[in-house]
Write a protein that holds these residues in place. Structure first.
Motif, PDB file in Angstrom:
ATOM      1  N   MET A   1       0.720  -1.206  -0.008  1.00 44.01           N
ATOM      2  CA  MET A   1       0.062   0.178   0.014  1.00 44.01           C
ATOM      3  C   MET A   1       0.864   1.208  -0.076  1.00 44.01           C
ATOM      4  SD  MET A   1      -2.824   1.223   2.909  1.00 44.01           S
ATOM      5  CE  MET A   1      -1.610   1.164   4.287  1.00 44.01           C
TER       6      MET A   1
ATOM      7  N   TRP B   1      -8.838   5.308  -3.017  1.00 43.69           N
ATOM      8  CA  TRP B   1      -8.764   4.097  -2.495  1.00 43.69           C
ATOM      9  C   TRP B   1      -7.359   4.112  -1.758  1.00 43.69           C
ATOM     10  CZ3 TRP B   1     -11.971   0.882  -0.792  1.00 43.69           C
ATOM     11  CH2 TRP B   1     -13.210   0.856  -1.506  1.00 43.69           C
ATOM     12  N   ARG B   2      -6.226   4.649  -2.039  1.00 41.93           N
ATOM     13  CA  ARG B   2      -4.982   4.679  -1.362  1.00 41.93           C
ATOM     14  C   ARG B   2      -5.114   5.483  -0.244  1.00 41.93           C
ATOM     15  NH1 ARG B   2      -3.052   4.264  -7.074  1.00 41.93           N
ATOM     16  NH2 ARG B   2      -2.781   6.588  -7.020  1.00 41.93           N
TER      17      ARG B   2
ATOM     18  N   SER C   1       2.795   1.932  -3.206  1.00 40.23           N
ATOM     19  CA  SER C   1       2.151   2.356  -4.288  1.00 40.23           C
ATOM     20  C   SER C   1       1.774   3.919  -4.474  1.00 40.23           C
ATOM     21  CB  SER C   1       0.705   1.737  -4.503  1.00 40.23           C
ATOM     22  OG  SER C   1       0.031   1.789  -3.376  1.00 40.23           O
ATOM     23  N   LEU C   2       2.420   4.517  -3.413  1.00 40.83           N
ATOM     24  CA  LEU C   2       1.879   5.984  -3.502  1.00 40.83           C
ATOM     25  C   LEU C   2       2.778   6.571  -4.081  1.00 40.83           C
ATOM     26  CD1 LEU C   2       1.513   6.723   0.366  1.00 40.83           C
ATOM     27  CD2 LEU C   2      -0.364   6.249  -1.156  1.00 40.83           C
TER      28      LEU C   2
ATOM     29  N   GLU D   1       1.237  12.004  -3.603  1.00 44.99           N
ATOM     30  CA  GLU D   1       0.578  11.511  -2.406  1.00 44.99           C
ATOM     31  C   GLU D   1       1.346  11.490  -1.259  1.00 44.99           C
ATOM     32  OE1 GLU D   1      -2.190   8.681  -5.412  1.00 44.99           O
ATOM     33  OE2 GLU D   1      -0.703   7.812  -4.428  1.00 44.99           O
TER      34      GLU D   1
ATOM     35  N   ALA E   1      -8.652   5.134  -7.813  1.00 46.75           N
ATOM     36  CA  ALA E   1      -7.414   4.484  -7.231  1.00 46.75           C
ATOM     37  C   ALA E   1      -6.641   5.442  -6.403  1.00 46.75           C
ATOM     38  CB  ALA E   1      -6.455   4.202  -8.550  1.00 46.75           C
ATOM     39  N   MET E   2      -6.604   6.813  -6.552  1.00 48.44           N
ATOM     40  CA  MET E   2      -6.103   7.623  -5.665  1.00 48.44           C
ATOM     41  C   MET E   2      -6.947   7.538  -4.323  1.00 48.44           C
ATOM     42  SD  MET E   2      -4.835  11.585  -5.992  1.00 48.44           S
ATOM     43  CE  MET E   2      -4.073  12.514  -4.920  1.00 48.44           C
TER      44      MET E   2
END
Length: 234
Positions: free
Chosen positions: A1, A201-202, A4-5, A9, A198-199
């Motif tokens: 998690m 959710w992250r 993947s930023l 972010e 997607a952003m």
């Protein structure tokens, strides 16, 4: 998690943590003073003061944000003086977001410290003063250590509240990437653009992790304080 930023972010997460930390740290001395006044003194209007201090808990956050804008905005009663005298402004800067975060978490900090003060043994403070300790020495050597767990507990709760602040921040200092765009504001922005899921959710996952971590730490502090109060040091 976390891997993947994107750099953008990561910057949002760093800014959110900085705003939450500074907002809570700067409000701490004022919260302790207000809590001490409510816990240790009796005076006319005490109930009214208590209600005013807890208004951010019950008012819509946009109302708090508008009040901050009126007081600390570039043309506000206090903000204008700060700009003219010290060339400092809260408007559209991360410091303004920190002010909004600190104000919204302030009641939680006051409540936790007040409870710690009310449950501490004042006879220990009286004994220190009898032995010649002045007010400040008594505070730093007796009162503060006795209430340290409550202070930390309140700090963690206020910090968690600061991380989740949205309404007061966007009303007071807008939603500016790199300056005032914290996690909640970034999530809101991402929901308004195509392919932003997607952003969202992250960032939501990061928000949940941070919230859970702070709440677990708060619970640990409560249990530690209870064990100390019962005389269990192990």
């Amino acid at each position: 998690m976390f891997m993947s930023l994107s750099p953008e972010e990561w910057g949002i997460v760093e800014l959110s943590l900085r705003i939450g930390l500074w907002g809570t740290l700067c409000s701490l001395p004022f919260a302790y003073g207000a809590a001490w006044l409510l816990a240790r003194r009796h005076f006319p209007g005490k109930a009214l003061l208590d209600a005013i201090l807890h208004l951010p808990l019950v008012l819509p956050p946009v109302v708090v944000g508008f009040a901050l804008l009126v007081l600390f905005g570039a043309q506000g009663a206090i903000g204008k003086l700060l700009r003219e005298w010290f060339n400092f402004t809260f408007a559209f800067r991360w410091t303004g977001a920190a002010l909004a975060a600190g104000v919204m978490g302030f009641p939680l900090l006051v409540r936790a410290i007040r409870q710690a003060l009310e449950s501490s043994d004042t006879k220990l403070e009286q004994a220190a003063q009898t032995l010649g300790a002045g007010p400040w020495l008594t505070f730093f050597t007796v009162t503060l250590p006795l209430t340290a767990t409550g202070v930390l507990h309140g700090f963690v709760l206020a910090f968690a509240r600061a991380l989740g602040e949205f309404g007061a921040t966007i009303t007071f200092v807008s939603n500016i990437p790199g300056q005032t765009q914290t996690l909640p504001l970034a999530i809101y922005t991402a929901t308004q653009v195509p392919d932003g899921d997607a952003m969202v959710w992250r960032l939501c996952a990061i928000s949940v992790v941070l919230a859970v971590a702070t709440l677990i730490f708060s619970e640990v502090l409560i249990r530690f304080g209870n064990r100390k109060a019962l005389g269990y040091d192990g």
